[in-house]
Design an enzyme around this catalytic site. Structure first.
Site, mmCIF file in Angstrom:
data_model
loop_
_atom_site.group_PDB
_atom_site.id
_atom_site.type_symbol
_atom_site.label_atom_id
_atom_site.label_comp_id
_atom_site.label_asym_id
_atom_site.label_seq_id
_atom_site.Cartn_x
_atom_site.Cartn_y
_atom_site.Cartn_z
ATOM 1 N N ASP A 166 0.783 -1.237 0.000
ATOM 2 C CA ASP A 166 0.000 0.000 0.000
ATOM 3 C C ASP A 166 0.811 1.281 0.000
ATOM 4 O OD1 ASP A 166 -1.665 -2.162 0.561
ATOM 5 O OD2 ASP A 166 -2.994 -0.988 1.818
ATOM 6 N N GLU B 282 0.465 -8.435 12.723
ATOM 7 C CA GLU B 282 0.385 -8.302 11.269
ATOM 8 C C GLU B 282 1.769 -8.102 10.663
ATOM 9 O OE1 GLU B 282 -2.164 -5.545 8.061
ATOM 10 O OE2 GLU B 282 -2.256 -5.141 10.213
#
Length: 375
Positions: free
Chosen positions: A112, A340
């Site tokens: 991203d 994560e």
């Protein structure tokens, strides 16, 4: 997999987000209402979705399912759909001269907020997206979000691209579209997944000539466009600027996962992404401008990247490298928890897990590594 492919578009496109019963939930942005996938005549009209895809890992997953002895007929059906998806990528994301696939949005790469997009976004005038308004949801879901997630300014740029794609009914971008990048990670995953589909085709009696042709074309042009012989690294290629994007990010070495560099180069390539001060494999090297230790794809270590690199080492018949990265990955999770993503600094002994906690793909891949008796 069946749920995912149930919302495949008519042209084979596989969206990266599906919104089932979206009216009941308001915890995600951009929402189905924001994407408006129905502007495309090719979209699945039953299940709203995003209008872009992400790296095509599905062939890899289907081959793992086949090897695990799951239902052959269901895997065959899914394999045909995955082939249709790869054919969509050939038609809508393939660069005519090289055959390499371009991404049309930073989200499409899965990376991203990576530093590799900074120069591309800097070319877009802020006046182009100054009127974009939104209310993010992720900053309320993730702890320390200011330090660990993309900024609001980043999101305005992302949404500007989304709106341009939406105006084009999420079709192949027209001349002048500002974001067309040949990215090594995306193309490496396409190759790995394509080879899986070819093997599945042989096993299941499915014709895969179109996949074979595209895989062969990408393999033959990969180094010509993305390799730098002086640096001995891979770099993305910006089609808009007609040049490589020379940033020190993990994509420099990720084609190892697809067995693209010569085996004798692999050890030297990996050296810069490991060492006494770094936990491998940082998404961006600390020496690179724009590195941020906690911020998503601008520095942290991701277990999914390590897992794919381990498979590459095994394919090269380099079990020592595979065992080393397996041990590093498991020890990182033991120390930090099932987050994560993680700090790349070894000196941080606790509190170096970031993003979502008890993260499912971290958990699943660590379990897979523990059970993998090849290493």
């Amino acid at each position: 997999m069946e749920t995912l492919f149930s919302a495949q578009w008519k042209n084979g496109m596989l969206p990266h987000i599906l919104f089932f019963d979206y009216e009941k939930y308001d915890t995600y942005f951009p929402s189905a209402d924001y994407w408006q996938s129905s502007v495309s005549s090719q979209a699945n009209q039953t299940v709203p979705s995003s209008g872009i895809t992400q790296p095509p890992i599905h062939g890899i997953v289907l081959e793992k399912m086949y090897q695990s002895g799951l239902d052959r007929s269901r895997i065959k059906t899914l394999t045909k759909k995955a082939i249709g998806y790869h054919e969509y990528l050939q038609a809508e994301r393939s660069h005519a001269e090289s055959g390499l696939l371009f991404v049309v949005h930073n989200w499409e790469s899965g990376l991203d907020n990576s530093v590799i997009w900074d120069e591309t976004f800097a070319r877009i005038s802020p006046t182009e997206y100054s009127n974009i308004t939104f209310q993010r949801k992720d900053v309320h879901q993730v702890q320390n979000s200011t330090e660990t997630r993309p900024t609001d300014q980043d999101y305005k740029r992302y949404l500007y691209l989304l709106k341009l794609l939406q105006q084009n009914q999420f079709g192949r971008p027209k001349t002048g579209y500002p974001f067309l990048i040949l990215e090594p990670v995306f193309n490496s995953i396409y190759l790995i997944s394509g080879r899986s589909l070819i093997r599945l085709g042989t096993a299941l009696g499915i014709e895969t000539d179109s996949i074979k042709a595209q895989v062969s074309k990408i393999e033959s042009s990969f180094d010509q466009w993305l390799w730098d012989d002086n640096a001995q690294f891979y770099y993305p290629y910006d089609l808009h600027a007609s040049r490589q994007i020379r940033k020190a990010y993990f994509g420099n070495i990720f084609p190892i996962a697809a067995q693209l560099p010569d085996k004798e180069l692999v050890g030297k390539m990996i050296e810069r992404y490991s060492g006494p001060d770094l936990t491998p494999i940082p998404s961006v090297l600390p020496s690179e401008k724009g590195f941020e230790e906690k911020k998503y794809w601008r520095g942290p270590v991701w277990i999914n990247i390590n897992w794919m690199m381990i498979q590459g080492f095994l394919d090269y018949d380099m079990p020592d490298k595979a065992s080393w990265l397996k041990e590093e990955s498991i020890n990182l999770v033991k120390k930090m928890g099932l987050y994560e993503y993680f700090t790349p600094y070894r000196s941080i002994s606790s509190g170096g897990g970031y993003g979502g906690k008890d993260f499912s793909w971290t958990s699943a891949l660590i379990m897979d590594l523990i059970k993998d008796n090849r290493i």
